[in-house]
Design a protein around this motif. Sequence first.
Motif, PDB file in Angstrom:
ATOM      1  N   THR A 167      35.548 -41.645  23.362  1.00  0.00           N
ATOM      2  CA  THR A 167      34.558 -42.413  24.120  1.00  0.00           C
ATOM      3  C   THR A 167      33.815 -41.517  25.105  1.00  0.00           C
ATOM      4  N   GLU A 168      34.563 -40.684  25.804  1.00  0.00           N
ATOM      5  CA  GLU A 168      33.966 -39.752  26.764  1.00  0.00           C
ATOM      6  C   GLU A 168      33.014 -38.780  26.064  1.00  0.00           C
ATOM      7  N   GLN A 169      33.457 -38.211  24.952  1.00  0.00           N
ATOM      8  CA  GLN A 169      32.641 -37.230  24.237  1.00  0.00           C
ATOM      9  C   GLN A 169      31.373 -37.858  23.673  1.00  0.00           C
ATOM     10  N   ALA A 170      31.480 -39.064  23.143  1.00  0.00           N
ATOM     11  CA  ALA A 170      30.295 -39.751  22.626  1.00  0.00           C
ATOM     12  C   ALA A 170      29.283 -39.967  23.753  1.00  0.00           C
ATOM     13  N   GLY A 171      29.760 -40.360  24.920  1.00  0.00           N
ATOM     14  CA  GLY A 171      28.873 -40.542  26.064  1.00  0.00           C
ATOM     15  C   GLY A 171      28.197 -39.243  26.484  1.00  0.00           C
ATOM     16  N   LEU A 172      28.960 -38.160  26.518  1.00  0.00           N
ATOM     17  CA  LEU A 172      28.396 -36.861  26.884  1.00  0.00           C
ATOM     18  C   LEU A 172      27.342 -36.413  25.872  1.00  0.00           C
TER      19      LEU A 172
END
Length: 145
Positions: free
Chosen positions: A15-20
Motif C-alpha cells: 500500500t505504501e509503495q503504490a502510494g509513493l
Amino acid sequence: MSSALYDRDFYAWTTEQAGLLRAGKLSEADLEHIAEEIESMGKSEKRELISRLTVLLLHLLKWEFQPMRRGASWRLSIANTRDALTDHMADNPSLQSVLEASIDTAYRRARRDAALETGLAESTFPASCPWSFGQMMAEDFWPEV
C-alpha cells in the motif's frame, strides 16, 4: 523504513509503495523490492500456464488411454481448462515465447500423474507430448487410441 516494513507487514508495504509510485516519489520507493515483486509476478504467470497445461494434458491422456472411463466430468474439465488457458494466454500474450518449453514441462508432469492416477505404466504414454498446442486447444479435439 520501507525495507523493514517489507519484512514486517507485506500488505502495508504494498500500500505504501503504490502510494509513493502514484505520487511520483521514486526516490522514496523501495525500488529493489518492487523489482523483485514484479519479477515474481511474471514467474507466477508462467507457473500458472504450466499448471493449466498439466491439467489439460493429464485429462487428454486419461481420455485417450482410459476410453471406458470417459464421462461428462472429464469433458467438462477439458473444456474449462481450454477456456482458462485461452483467457490466460490472452491476458499474457508474451507467454507465447515460453509455450513450447512450458508444454514440455507440463507433459512430463501430466505423464507421471496419468500413470499414477490410472495405474498404467508410465511407458504406456508417449515419451513426449503427442499433440501441438493448437490440437490440445481445439474444441473438437478428443484423442483416440
